[in-house]
Design a protein around this motif. Sequence first.
Motif, PDB file in Angstrom:
ATOM      1  N   UNK A 134      76.724  21.284  46.562  1.00  0.00           N
ATOM      2  CA  UNK A 134      77.857  20.510  47.707  1.00  0.00           C
ATOM      3  C   UNK A 134      79.786  20.602  46.381  1.00  0.00           C
ATOM      4  N   UNK A 135      79.883  21.456  45.602  1.00  0.00           N
ATOM      5  CA  UNK A 135      80.791  21.486  44.777  1.00  0.00           C
ATOM      6  C   UNK A 135      81.734  22.457  44.781  1.00  0.00           C
ATOM      7  N   UNK A 136      82.477  22.817  44.213  1.00  0.00           N
ATOM      8  CA  UNK A 136      84.375  24.209  45.184  1.00  0.00           C
ATOM      9  C   UNK A 136      82.669  25.406  43.834  1.00  0.00           C
ATOM     10  N   UNK A 137      82.050  25.115  43.310  1.00  0.00           N
ATOM     11  CA  UNK A 137      80.980  26.738  42.788  1.00  0.00           C
ATOM     12  C   UNK A 137      80.882  26.837  44.382  1.00  0.00           C
ATOM     13  N   UNK A 138      80.469  26.175  44.871  1.00  0.00           N
ATOM     14  CA  UNK A 138      80.182  27.306  46.267  1.00  0.00           C
ATOM     15  C   UNK A 138      80.732  28.323  46.919  1.00  0.00           C
ATOM     16  N   UNK A 139      81.646  27.946  47.280  1.00  0.00           N
ATOM     17  CA  UNK A 139      83.301  28.577  47.945  1.00  0.00           C
ATOM     18  C   UNK A 139      82.648  29.906  47.550  1.00  0.00           C
ATOM     19  N   UNK A 140      82.883  30.527  46.521  1.00  0.00           N
ATOM     20  CA  UNK A 140      83.694  31.383  46.146  1.00  0.00           C
ATOM     21  C   UNK A 140      82.459  32.700  46.813  1.00  0.00           C
ATOM     22  N   UNK A 141      80.842  31.585  46.976  1.00  0.00           N
ATOM     23  CA  UNK A 141      80.427  32.674  47.310  1.00  0.00           C
ATOM     24  C   UNK A 141      79.495  31.982  48.704  1.00  0.00           C
ATOM     25  N   UNK A 142      80.208  31.403  49.712  1.00  0.00           N
ATOM     26  CA  UNK A 142      79.312  30.634  50.879  1.00  0.00           C
ATOM     27  C   UNK A 142      79.980  31.635  52.036  1.00  0.00           C
ATOM     28  N   UNK A 143      78.908  32.611  52.402  1.00  0.00           N
ATOM     29  CA  UNK A 143      79.284  33.079  53.329  1.00  0.00           C
ATOM     30  C   UNK A 143      78.905  32.583  55.584  1.00  0.00           C
ATOM     31  N   UNK A 144      78.674  31.014  55.124  1.00  0.00           N
ATOM     32  CA  UNK A 144      78.254  30.189  56.266  1.00  0.00           C
ATOM     33  C   UNK A 144      76.865  30.619  56.867  1.00  0.00           C
ATOM     34  N   UNK A 145      76.534  31.424  56.374  1.00  0.00           N
ATOM     35  CA  UNK A 145      75.555  32.081  57.008  1.00  0.00           C
ATOM     36  C   UNK A 145      73.551  31.613  56.557  1.00  0.00           C
ATOM     37  N   UNK A 146      73.237  30.327  55.336  1.00  0.00           N
ATOM     38  CA  UNK A 146      72.426  30.358  55.001  1.00  0.00           C
ATOM     39  C   UNK A 146      71.889  28.772  55.435  1.00  0.00           C
ATOM     40  N   UNK A 147      72.472  28.890  56.716  1.00  0.00           N
ATOM     41  CA  UNK A 147      71.623  27.697  56.913  1.00  0.00           C
ATOM     42  C   UNK A 147      71.459  25.957  56.352  1.00  0.00           C
ATOM     43  N   UNK A 148      72.731  25.828  55.800  1.00  0.00           N
ATOM     44  CA  UNK A 148      73.083  24.887  55.384  1.00  0.00           C
ATOM     45  C   UNK A 148      74.208  24.003  55.556  1.00  0.00           C
ATOM     46  N   UNK A 149      74.008  22.555  56.190  1.00  0.00           N
ATOM     47  CA  UNK A 149      74.905  22.034  56.351  1.00  0.00           C
ATOM     48  C   UNK A 149      74.430  20.426  55.042  1.00  0.00           C
ATOM     49  N   UNK A 150      76.429  20.292  55.015  1.00  0.00           N
ATOM     50  CA  UNK A 150      76.369  19.461  54.206  1.00  0.00           C
ATOM     51  C   UNK A 150      76.699  18.180  55.056  1.00  0.00           C
ATOM     52  N   UNK A 151      76.449  17.312  54.400  1.00  0.00           N
ATOM     53  CA  UNK A 151      77.085  15.239  54.833  1.00  0.00           C
ATOM     54  C   UNK A 151      77.961  15.165  53.664  1.00  0.00           C
TER      55      UNK A 151
END
Length: 463
Positions: A160-177
């Motif tokens: 849940x930190x910015x290192x995720x952003x370049x790797x996140x295609x929004x299709x991983x089944x992960x939801x953040x809170x």
Amino acid sequence: MTLVQHELNSRAVARTYELDRRHVFHSWSAQAELDPMVVTRAEGSYIWDGEGNRLLDFSSQLVNTNIGHQHPYVVEAIAHQARTLATVAPQHANDQRSEAARLICERTPGDLDRVFFTNGGADANEHAVRMARLVTGRPKVLTRYRSYHGGTQTAINLTGDPRRWPNDNGDSGVVHFFGPYLYRSHFDATTEAEECRRALAHLEQVIELEGPQTVAAVLLEAIPGTAGIMLPPPGYLAGVRELCDRYGIMLIVDEVMTGFGRTGAWFVCGDEGVVPDLLTFAKGVNSGYVPLGGVALGDRVADHFAHRAYPGGLTYSGHPLACAAAAAAITVMERDGILDNARRIGTEVIGPELDRLAERHPSVGEVRGRGVFWAVELVADRHTRQPVAPTGGSSPVMAEAVRTAKKLGLLPFSNSNRIHLVPPCTITDAETREGLAALDQVLELVDTLVLGEGTGTGADDDR
């Protein structure tokens, strides 16, 4: 050291640096902008750089050398195992893997009495999530913002930190809170009790809006580490456990950074009376002497795979050198009272001294931690709580703070606007005070850089 020896050492250091810059591709870095420090040796709480400078290691490298550097008992255990059985395929039983598993399971909470060994924390979290999805038949995993769970594909999406952003295609089944973080509360809370209650209500709302029948697991760091060492308020972990039970969701607790003595306990969740369905570990299990991680699991997961194959594995699962290091490290921790030392150092030395520094230095917004796991949050303004560097980034102030610390003989762990104090669990009182004295000078510099001259003492304590 003779002049000839010094010249030979200098050439060796130069060669090391040259080959690194020519051939090594570094993680999390813009390659052309790197200037890595050459480390030539280490012992106890100290490392030595290529210029012969001794640095007090308040980073524990990547918060993993819990028993310090070059512990002779563990080094000898690795050497002995290398002479006896250097490697073996994971389908075969070997004595070191069996012994390491026993020692780990004797210290995990509740019924977590089986271990799936991995190479580190990221793949431990990957496999824990895979297990939860297979057992529940559900696709989604909920994780908090301001968290870190590893750099592999699933793990970086869980992060849940910015290192995720370049790797996140929004299709991983992960939801953040949002998790609890009273200093920068997302819930307009003013007390720990309010923060806990509102954070749990928020998580329950996320579960309900995502559809409980679609959620396999909630994954939490026991105490978020890299993201800021934000201690959960009393009752939060137990509250998450209760929500998971209510909705048939599995609870995965990531103790990669907190486990094996870092907070003065074997595991934070056990210390707080919470038993997760899956617990991930790495780092401190053998102080990183040989790469090792794992997933501790209980009956629910084990029974699911009793007569169906678990679809996952690694060539080096339970590697005998890594497990020999783990068995030796756990033995040393127990024998030498290392957890007690970590707890005492936090309570009697680091905590009180950081409180004093917070009163003295107006650039300190908050200090927080437990055991030998602390963060100092630096701000440009205590009233607005404006950080001196952005989340996931740096700034000239933070860069100068780290440079100054190294000049003073202190190697800190820094992230965003924070300096983390995470020395080995074996650190002595004198070494701790040495590091804190250097930190005091670093904070004098930060006060000047962000607030101007003459503000290093007698600070307004409105934090």
